[in-house]
Every structure is written in structure tokens, then in C-alpha cells.
Design a protein around this motif. Structure first.
Motif, PDB file in Angstrom:
ATOM      1  N   ARG A 149       0.954  -1.142  -0.016  1.00 30.72           N
ATOM      2  CA  ARG A 149      -0.032  -0.152  -0.065  1.00 30.72           C
ATOM      3  C   ARG A 149       0.780   1.263  -0.170  1.00 30.72           C
ATOM      4  O   ARG A 149       2.121   1.150   0.166  1.00 30.72           O
ATOM      5  N   PRO A 150       0.404   2.461  -0.307  1.00 33.49           N
ATOM      6  CA  PRO A 150       1.294   3.673  -0.240  1.00 33.49           C
ATOM      7  C   PRO A 150       1.992   3.709   1.021  1.00 33.49           C
ATOM      8  O   PRO A 150       1.421   3.332   1.969  1.00 33.49           O
ATOM      9  N   GLY A 151       3.304   4.057   0.998  1.00 35.70           N
ATOM     10  CA  GLY A 151       4.253   4.236   2.017  1.00 35.70           C
ATOM     11  C   GLY A 151       4.928   2.950   2.296  1.00 35.70           C
ATOM     12  O   GLY A 151       5.778   2.965   3.279  1.00 35.70           O
ATOM     13  N   ILE A 152       4.905   1.814   1.761  1.00 38.71           N
ATOM     14  CA  ILE A 152       5.678   0.710   1.852  1.00 38.71           C
ATOM     15  C   ILE A 152       6.674   0.447   0.650  1.00 38.71           C
ATOM     16  O   ILE A 152       6.444   0.641  -0.537  1.00 38.71           O
ATOM     17  N   VAL A 153       7.864   0.310   0.983  1.00 38.08           N
ATOM     18  CA  VAL A 153       8.948   0.060  -0.215  1.00 38.08           C
ATOM     19  C   VAL A 153       9.658  -1.156   0.315  1.00 38.08           C
ATOM     20  O   VAL A 153       9.913  -1.489   1.222  1.00 38.08           O
ATOM     21  N   VAL A 154       9.828  -1.961  -1.081  1.00 40.26           N
ATOM     22  CA  VAL A 154      10.517  -3.265  -0.961  1.00 40.26           C
ATOM     23  C   VAL A 154      11.782  -3.137  -1.743  1.00 40.26           C
ATOM     24  O   VAL A 154      12.029  -2.660  -2.903  1.00 40.26           O
ATOM     25  N   ASP A 155      12.823  -3.531  -1.071  1.00 38.35           N
ATOM     26  CA  ASP A 155      14.203  -3.672  -1.317  1.00 38.35           C
ATOM     27  C   ASP A 155      14.496  -5.425  -1.852  1.00 38.35           C
ATOM     28  O   ASP A 155      14.427  -5.952  -1.028  1.00 38.35           O
ATOM     29  N   THR A 156      14.715  -5.576  -3.006  1.00 39.03           N
ATOM     30  CA  THR A 156      14.934  -6.747  -3.593  1.00 39.03           C
ATOM     31  C   THR A 156      16.656  -7.121  -3.969  1.00 39.03           C
ATOM     32  O   THR A 156      16.726  -8.183  -4.380  1.00 39.03           O
ATOM     33  N   ASP A 157      17.406  -5.944  -3.555  1.00 35.02           N
ATOM     34  CA  ASP A 157      18.677  -6.062  -4.083  1.00 35.02           C
ATOM     35  C   ASP A 157      19.627  -7.215  -3.543  1.00 35.02           C
ATOM     36  O   ASP A 157      20.401  -7.653  -3.902  1.00 35.02           O
ATOM     37  N   SER A 158      19.290  -7.668  -2.577  1.00 41.99           N
ATOM     38  CA  SER A 158      19.867  -8.814  -1.617  1.00 41.99           C
ATOM     39  C   SER A 158      19.214 -10.022  -1.741  1.00 41.99           C
ATOM     40  O   SER A 158      19.748 -10.911  -1.264  1.00 41.99           O
ATOM     41  N   ALA A 164      14.602 -17.577 -12.406  1.00 44.05           N
ATOM     42  CA  ALA A 164      13.257 -16.883 -11.494  1.00 44.05           C
ATOM     43  C   ALA A 164      13.373 -15.306 -12.196  1.00 44.05           C
ATOM     44  O   ALA A 164      14.219 -15.093 -12.781  1.00 44.05           O
ATOM     45  N   LYS A 165      11.928 -15.046 -11.725  1.00 45.06           N
ATOM     46  CA  LYS A 165      11.624 -13.592 -12.259  1.00 45.06           C
ATOM     47  C   LYS A 165      11.323 -12.836 -10.848  1.00 45.06           C
ATOM     48  O   LYS A 165      10.734 -13.187 -10.232  1.00 45.06           O
ATOM     49  N   VAL A 166      11.645 -11.419 -11.129  1.00 50.53           N
ATOM     50  CA  VAL A 166      11.324 -10.601  -9.999  1.00 50.53           C
ATOM     51  C   VAL A 166      10.851  -9.279 -10.524  1.00 50.53           C
ATOM     52  O   VAL A 166      11.146  -8.884 -11.301  1.00 50.53           O
ATOM     53  N   ARG A 167       9.341  -9.028 -10.281  1.00 49.29           N
ATOM     54  CA  ARG A 167       8.790  -8.027 -10.613  1.00 49.29           C
ATOM     55  C   ARG A 167       8.085  -6.998  -9.606  1.00 49.29           C
ATOM     56  O   ARG A 167       7.670  -7.580  -8.953  1.00 49.29           O
ATOM     57  N   THR A 168       8.681  -5.802  -9.705  1.00 44.68           N
ATOM     58  CA  THR A 168       8.255  -5.023  -8.617  1.00 44.68           C
ATOM     59  C   THR A 168       7.614  -3.543  -9.284  1.00 44.68           C
ATOM     60  O   THR A 168       7.611  -2.481  -8.646  1.00 44.68           O
ATOM     61  N   GLN A 169       6.827  -3.750 -10.574  1.00 43.97           N
ATOM     62  CA  GLN A 169       6.204  -2.842 -10.924  1.00 43.97           C
ATOM     63  C   GLN A 169       5.077  -1.976 -10.154  1.00 43.97           C
ATOM     64  O   GLN A 169       4.340  -2.920  -9.664  1.00 43.97           O
ATOM     65  N   GLY A 170       5.113  -0.643  -9.787  1.00 42.11           N
ATOM     66  CA  GLY A 170       4.084  -0.334  -9.171  1.00 42.11           C
ATOM     67  C   GLY A 170       4.346  -0.232  -7.799  1.00 42.11           C
ATOM     68  O   GLY A 170       3.491   0.107  -6.647  1.00 42.11           O
ATOM     69  N   ALA A 171       5.501  -0.496  -7.114  1.00 42.06           N
ATOM     70  CA  ALA A 171       5.883  -0.551  -5.897  1.00 42.06           C
ATOM     71  C   ALA A 171       6.221   0.780  -5.244  1.00 42.06           C
ATOM     72  O   ALA A 171       6.199   0.702  -3.865  1.00 42.06           O
ATOM     73  N   GLY A 172       6.476   1.623  -5.704  1.00 39.54           N
ATOM     74  CA  GLY A 172       6.943   2.806  -5.291  1.00 39.54           C
ATOM     75  C   GLY A 172       6.345   4.194  -6.131  1.00 39.54           C
ATOM     76  O   GLY A 172       5.669   3.918  -6.814  1.00 39.54           O
ATOM     77  N   GLY A 173       6.915   5.296  -5.467  1.00 36.02           N
ATOM     78  CA  GLY A 173       6.714   6.561  -6.113  1.00 36.02           C
ATOM     79  C   GLY A 173       5.321   7.237  -6.160  1.00 36.02           C
ATOM     80  O   GLY A 173       4.965   7.742  -7.016  1.00 36.02           O
ATOM     81  N   THR A 174       4.717   6.729  -4.855  1.00 32.75           N
ATOM     82  CA  THR A 174       3.365   7.369  -4.617  1.00 32.75           C
ATOM     83  C   THR A 174       3.480   8.865  -3.992  1.00 32.75           C
ATOM     84  O   THR A 174       2.472   9.517  -4.000  1.00 32.75           O
ATOM     85  N   GLY A 175       4.673   9.282  -3.454  1.00 32.51           N
ATOM     86  CA  GLY A 175       4.821  10.519  -2.702  1.00 32.51           C
ATOM     87  C   GLY A 175       4.351  10.438  -1.480  1.00 32.51           C
ATOM     88  O   GLY A 175       4.549  11.287  -0.692  1.00 32.51           O
ATOM     89  N   VAL A 176       3.813   9.292  -0.827  1.00 29.88           N
ATOM     90  CA  VAL A 176       3.521   9.180   0.627  1.00 29.88           C
ATOM     91  C   VAL A 176       4.592   8.819   1.340  1.00 29.88           C
ATOM     92  O   VAL A 176       5.498   8.003   1.026  1.00 29.88           O
TER      93      VAL A 176
END
Length: 219
Positions: A149-158, A164-176
Motif C-alpha cells: 500500500r502507499p508508504g511501503i517500499v520493497v528492496d530486492t537487491d539482496s 526465476a523472475k522478480v517484478r516490482t512494477q508499481g511498488a513505489g513512487g506514490t509520494g506518501v
């Protein structure tokens, strides 16, 4: 009424003016308290709906304090502390599926061990009591789905990915303002990780309002 005055006096005594403009974080805290209270049987469904709508439209701290005056203290107010989160939660499965949704309390650390099954963590209604969550993943086949939800950031760098596939489309950039940072570490093989936001805003979902239509060319 006495309870409302008492809660307002607590704000005043802590140096926080009840006329102070409420922030998104202030409203979210009250929404969490209302949902927990309803789950405990302290509020009826009608009372919950009425108070949620009032919380989302509240302009000042004083208006929010009235909504929780007859309930257990709002986490984050002066002299009050949040209910402690669990330090560790483990999900282990093989050939099945697991899901966490609704008003579940987000722990500080999770360990997920899954073989040929799906795991879904839905944070849209989750109770967040700390600023960070680490997820240690060991997944063979299947999918890990994080619904944010807005305000939650997910870091997959580690995260180590093998076939396999990693898709993080729409996970950030809400301004919240960020309320929770999720660090995803470990490895996934022959599967996928999907991080997605709800199709409507958190406020729209609570008020049962339809989400704005997207353009035909939108993803």
C-alpha cells in the motif's frame, strides 16, 4: 464526552495542540486502532465504517482524538507505546500455499521456506508497528506475492535469483511518506517474486469508492 475531553487534555499536556493539522501518518494510526478495536468486538461494523470515514476526512489531531477517546490508547501519542510486534515469524511449506492478510501484525523478521507452493503477504490492511521488515527467503518453484500500500517500499537487491523472475512494477513512487521498508534477501529458484500495489488507493478502499479508470494503454 468526558473521555473525549480527557484524550484532548492528554494532547494538550504533551505540548501537541488539538488544533494541529493531522498528517497521513496520524490518520493511518487511528485507522489501525479502529480496525483492531472492531476485531476485538469493541466496535460494531456500522460504528467502524462511520469512524473510518471520519478518520480519513479529519483535518486536525483533535478530530482524530475524539474517534479513539473510548478505545485503548492510540499508538504514538504522548505517554503511550505501540503494542510490540513479534520478533520472528516462520512460514514453511511444501506443495501448498500460505497467505497473510487482513489486520495481521507485521513482525520484525520473517523466514519463508517454500517448495512448489505460493506465499502471499497482503500488507493493505496489515498493522505496522515498526519501520522495517526483513524477509529471508528460500523458495523453490512457486511465487512470493507482496501486496503493498502507499508508504511501503520493497528492496530486492539482496535476493539471489536462479531461473526465476522478480517484478516490482508499481511498488513505489506514490509520494506518501515511507512507513515500512521491506528487505527481501535469500534466494529463489524456478519461481517468481511479484510486488504490486492495490489498484485503488488505501483511502478509496476503506471508503469503498471505485478506483479511477486507467487509460487503455496503461499497464
Amino acid at each position: 464526552m468526558a473521555g473525549e475531553l480527557s484524550r484532548a487534555e492528554e494532547f494538550a499536556g504533551s505540548g501537541v495542540s488539538v488544533g494541529l493539522r493531522a498528517s497521513h501518518a496520524d490518520r493511518d494510526r487511528v485507522v489501525d486502532v479502529l480496525r483492531i478495536a472492531a476485531g476485538d468486538g469493541r466496535l460494531t461494523s456500522e460504528e467502524l465504517d462511520d469512524r473510518l470515514e471520519a478518520a480519513l476526512s479529519a483535518r486536525t489531531v483533535g478530530e482524530l482524538s475524539v474517534l479513539t477517546a473510548d478505545l485503548p490508547a492510540v499508538a504514538g501519542e504522548a505517554g503511550e507505546s505501540a503494542a510490540p510486534a513479534k520478533n520472528f515469524v516462520r512460514i514453511e511449506q511444501q506443495g501448498s500455499s500460505a497467505r497473510r492478510d487482513g489486520g495481521w501484525v507485521v513482525p520484525r523478521r520473517m523466514e519463508i521456506r517454500s517448495s512448489w507452493g505460493d506465499v502471499t503477504l497482503d500488507f493493505t490492511e496489515a498493522v505496522i508497528t515498526q519501520s522495517a521488515l526483513r524477509i529471508d527467503l528460500d523458495m523453490l518453484g512457486g511465487s512470493l506475492v507482496l501486496m503493498t500500500r502507499p508508504g511501503i517500499v520493497v528492496d530486492t537487491d539482496s535476493l539471489t535469483v536462479s531461473y526465476a523472475k522478480v517484478r516490482t512494477q508499481g511498488a513505489g513512487g506514490t509520494g506518501v511518506p515511507v512507513s515500512l521498508r521491506i528487505e527481501l534477501a535469500g534466494d529463489i529458484r524456478y519461481g517468481r517474486v511479484v510486488v504490486r500495489s492495490p489498484r485503488r488507493t488505501f483511502a478509496q478502499w476503506l471508503l469503498r469508492r471505485p478506483a479511477a479508470r486507467t487509460s487503455p494503454t496503461g499497464c
